[in-house]
Design a protein around this motif. Structure first.
Motif, PDB file in Angstrom:
ATOM      1  N   LEU A   1       0.903  -1.296   0.038  1.00 21.60           N
ATOM      2  CA  LEU A   1       0.013   0.140   0.128  1.00 21.60           C
ATOM      3  C   LEU A   1       0.745   1.346  -0.020  1.00 21.60           C
ATOM      4  O   LEU A   1       1.881   1.343   0.601  1.00 21.60           O
ATOM      5  CB  LEU A   1      -0.870   0.121   1.031  1.00 21.60           C
ATOM      6  N   LEU A   2       0.309   2.440  -0.661  1.00 22.49           N
ATOM      7  CA  LEU A   2       0.990   3.583  -0.453  1.00 22.49           C
ATOM      8  C   LEU A   2       0.067   4.524  -0.659  1.00 22.49           C
ATOM      9  O   LEU A   2      -0.813   4.872  -1.472  1.00 22.49           O
ATOM     10  CB  LEU A   2       1.867   3.869  -1.914  1.00 22.49           C
ATOM     11  N   GLY A   3      -0.046   5.105   0.699  1.00 19.85           N
ATOM     12  CA  GLY A   3      -0.960   6.219   0.859  1.00 19.85           C
ATOM     13  C   GLY A   3      -0.501   7.685   0.808  1.00 19.85           C
ATOM     14  O   GLY A   3       0.785   7.890   0.750  1.00 19.85           O
ATOM     15  N   GLY A   4      -1.365   8.657   0.978  1.00 20.40           N
ATOM     16  CA  GLY A   4      -0.959  10.143   0.887  1.00 20.40           C
ATOM     17  C   GLY A   4      -1.971  10.900   0.430  1.00 20.40           C
ATOM     18  O   GLY A   4      -3.082  10.505   0.064  1.00 20.40           O
ATOM     19  N   SER A   5      -1.988  12.276   0.570  1.00 17.38           N
ATOM     20  CA  SER A   5      -2.817  13.097   0.328  1.00 17.38           C
ATOM     21  C   SER A   5      -2.838  13.210  -1.275  1.00 17.38           C
ATOM     22  O   SER A   5      -3.738  13.578  -2.108  1.00 17.38           O
ATOM     23  CB  SER A   5      -2.594  14.738   0.679  1.00 17.38           C
ATOM     24  N   PHE A   6      -1.673  13.015  -2.125  1.00 19.98           N
ATOM     25  CA  PHE A   6      -1.401  13.169  -3.454  1.00 19.98           C
ATOM     26  C   PHE A   6      -2.237  14.445  -3.888  1.00 19.98           C
ATOM     27  O   PHE A   6      -2.929  14.540  -4.806  1.00 19.98           O
ATOM     28  CB  PHE A   6      -2.216  12.033  -4.162  1.00 19.98           C
ATOM     29  N   ASN A   7      -1.647  15.546  -3.284  1.00 21.39           N
ATOM     30  CA  ASN A   7      -2.203  16.984  -3.771  1.00 21.39           C
ATOM     31  C   ASN A   7      -0.912  17.739  -3.949  1.00 21.39           C
ATOM     32  O   ASN A   7      -0.632  18.754  -3.231  1.00 21.39           O
ATOM     33  CB  ASN A   7      -2.740  17.475  -2.346  1.00 21.39           C
ATOM     34  N   PRO A   8      -0.675  17.740  -5.338  1.00 23.33           N
ATOM     35  CA  PRO A   8      -1.331  16.502  -6.243  1.00 23.33           C
ATOM     36  C   PRO A   8       0.113  15.277  -6.031  1.00 23.33           C
ATOM     37  O   PRO A   8       1.098  15.695  -5.412  1.00 23.33           O
ATOM     38  CB  PRO A   8      -1.177  17.202  -7.456  1.00 23.33           C
ATOM     39  N   ILE A   9      -0.111  14.492  -6.869  1.00 22.54           N
ATOM     40  CA  ILE A   9       0.627  13.371  -7.353  1.00 22.54           C
ATOM     41  C   ILE A   9       1.749  13.948  -8.149  1.00 22.54           C
ATOM     42  O   ILE A   9       1.491  14.745  -9.142  1.00 22.54           O
ATOM     43  CB  ILE A   9       0.027  11.818  -7.898  1.00 22.54           C
ATOM     44  N   HIS A  10       2.892  13.445  -7.819  1.00 30.35           N
ATOM     45  CA  HIS A  10       4.039  14.247  -8.522  1.00 30.35           C
ATOM     46  C   HIS A  10       5.095  12.996  -9.017  1.00 30.35           C
ATOM     47  O   HIS A  10       4.843  11.856  -8.566  1.00 30.35           O
ATOM     48  CB  HIS A  10       4.782  15.535  -8.129  1.00 30.35           C
ATOM     49  N   ILE A  11       6.273  13.680  -9.752  1.00 32.85           N
ATOM     50  CA  ILE A  11       7.434  12.583 -10.112  1.00 32.85           C
ATOM     51  C   ILE A  11       7.988  12.020  -8.972  1.00 32.85           C
ATOM     52  O   ILE A  11       8.561  10.814  -9.044  1.00 32.85           O
ATOM     53  CB  ILE A  11       8.335  13.386 -11.007  1.00 32.85           C
ATOM     54  N   GLY A  12       7.985  12.610  -7.798  1.00 32.41           N
ATOM     55  CA  GLY A  12       8.576  11.855  -6.471  1.00 32.41           C
ATOM     56  C   GLY A  12       7.891  10.525  -6.199  1.00 32.41           C
ATOM     57  O   GLY A  12       8.364   9.548  -5.708  1.00 32.41           O
ATOM     58  N   HIS A  13       6.366  10.739  -6.280  1.00 32.20           N
ATOM     59  CA  HIS A  13       5.489   9.333  -6.100  1.00 32.20           C
ATOM     60  C   HIS A  13       5.587   8.599  -7.219  1.00 32.20           C
ATOM     61  O   HIS A  13       5.913   7.133  -6.883  1.00 32.20           O
ATOM     62  CB  HIS A  13       4.045   9.863  -6.102  1.00 32.20           C
ATOM     63  N   LEU A  14       5.869   8.879  -8.398  1.00 31.23           N
ATOM     64  CA  LEU A  14       6.077   7.841  -9.332  1.00 31.23           C
ATOM     65  C   LEU A  14       7.479   7.071  -9.414  1.00 31.23           C
ATOM     66  O   LEU A  14       7.536   6.235  -9.358  1.00 31.23           O
ATOM     67  CB  LEU A  14       6.162   8.657 -10.897  1.00 31.23           C
ATOM     68  N   SER A  15       8.500   8.125  -8.948  1.00 30.34           N
ATOM     69  CA  SER A  15       9.740   7.534  -8.602  1.00 30.34           C
ATOM     70  C   SER A  15       9.699   6.320  -7.558  1.00 30.34           C
ATOM     71  O   SER A  15      10.433   5.483  -7.611  1.00 30.34           O
ATOM     72  CB  SER A  15      10.849   8.547  -8.263  1.00 30.34           C
ATOM     73  N   LEU A  16       8.796   6.811  -6.479  1.00 30.61           N
ATOM     74  CA  LEU A  16       8.787   5.741  -5.457  1.00 30.61           C
ATOM     75  C   LEU A  16       8.167   4.469  -5.822  1.00 30.61           C
ATOM     76  O   LEU A  16       8.696   3.491  -5.382  1.00 30.61           O
ATOM     77  CB  LEU A  16       8.003   6.396  -4.288  1.00 30.61           C
ATOM     78  N   ILE A  17       7.167   4.459  -6.637  1.00 35.11           N
ATOM     79  CA  ILE A  17       6.573   3.420  -7.275  1.00 35.11           C
ATOM     80  C   ILE A  17       7.644   2.598  -8.046  1.00 35.11           C
ATOM     81  O   ILE A  17       7.673   1.327  -7.895  1.00 35.11           O
ATOM     82  CB  ILE A  17       5.229   3.715  -7.997  1.00 35.11           C
ATOM     83  N   HIS A  18       8.211   3.207  -8.767  1.00 35.27           N
ATOM     84  CA  HIS A  18       9.541   2.424  -9.724  1.00 35.27           C
ATOM     85  C   HIS A  18      10.529   1.912  -8.613  1.00 35.27           C
ATOM     86  O   HIS A  18      11.027   0.650  -8.906  1.00 35.27           O
ATOM     87  CB  HIS A  18      10.245   3.566 -10.415  1.00 35.27           C
TER      88      HIS A  18
END
Length: 193
Positions: free
Chosen positions: A7-24
């Motif tokens: 699971l990866l939670g957050g406000s995602f306000n907004p989702i950004h490249i840091g989040h995408l890098s974290l998924i990668h």
């Protein structure tokens, strides 16, 4: 080790490249099959904030996932959950872990991805004793201070930190947004300083 989900939670306000890098990074370091993104309806630690409405943030997440597959060749399933919106009220990680526990626990714990910037206040999370017993934290570099937390299973990873800040984006700097997200934000006048 191969994991079926995290699971990866957050406000995602907004989702950004840091989040995408974290998924990668999670895909690369953990050999994980699926990541479930869980946007908070109302973050416990950001009760005074006024995030973009949930549906708008959800749309940005969908656009970001399309961008993710353009940027990375990872073979990972990315699912978006509305469990915290559906439940209503303040979003607590402990409630979300309970919701997913039967389906996604591995060896008695749910895998949860965090950045090391969250470690400072981890003991303040709602129902922390439950989390200690039921969560395996996968902690990635986000420029925070790494530390062990008594009684908590935390695995640290030395990923390369991607400079990105939701606060900067909300102030009008869109450089940390992926392509489709940036275009949508600009075209719809979101996050204007």
């Amino acid at each position: 080790m191969k994991y079926k989900a995290a699971l990866l939670g957050g406000s995602f306000n907004p989702i950004h490249i840091g989040h995408l890098s974290l998924i990668h990074d999670a895909s690369a370091f953990l050999s994980i099959e699926k990541i479930i993104l869980i946007p908070a309806l109302l973050s416990n630690f950001k009760r005074g904030s006024r995030p973009l409405c949930f549906e708008e943030r959800l749309h940005l997440i969908d656009l970001a996932i399309m961008d993710f597959h353009d940027i990375y060749s990872d073979n990972i399933d990315i699912e978006v959950s509305t469990v915290e919106r559906d439940r209503g009220g303040v979003s607590y990680t402990s409630d979300t872990v309970r919701y997913y526990f039967d389906e996604y626990n591995e060896d008695g714990k749910v895998n949860f991805i965090i950045g090391d910037d969250l470690l400072e206040n981890l003991e303040l999370w709602h129902d922390f004793d439950y989390l200690k017993d039921h969560v395996r934290f996968f902690c990635f570099n986000r420029g925070g201070k790494r530390r062990d937390v008594d009684g908590v299973e935390i695995h640290f990873f030395d990923n390369e930190k991607v400079e990105s800040s939701s606060t900067d984006i909300r102030s009008g700097d869109f450089s940390a947004l992926s392509g489709r997200v940036r275009e949508y934000v600009r075209n719809n006048g979101l996050y204007r300083a």
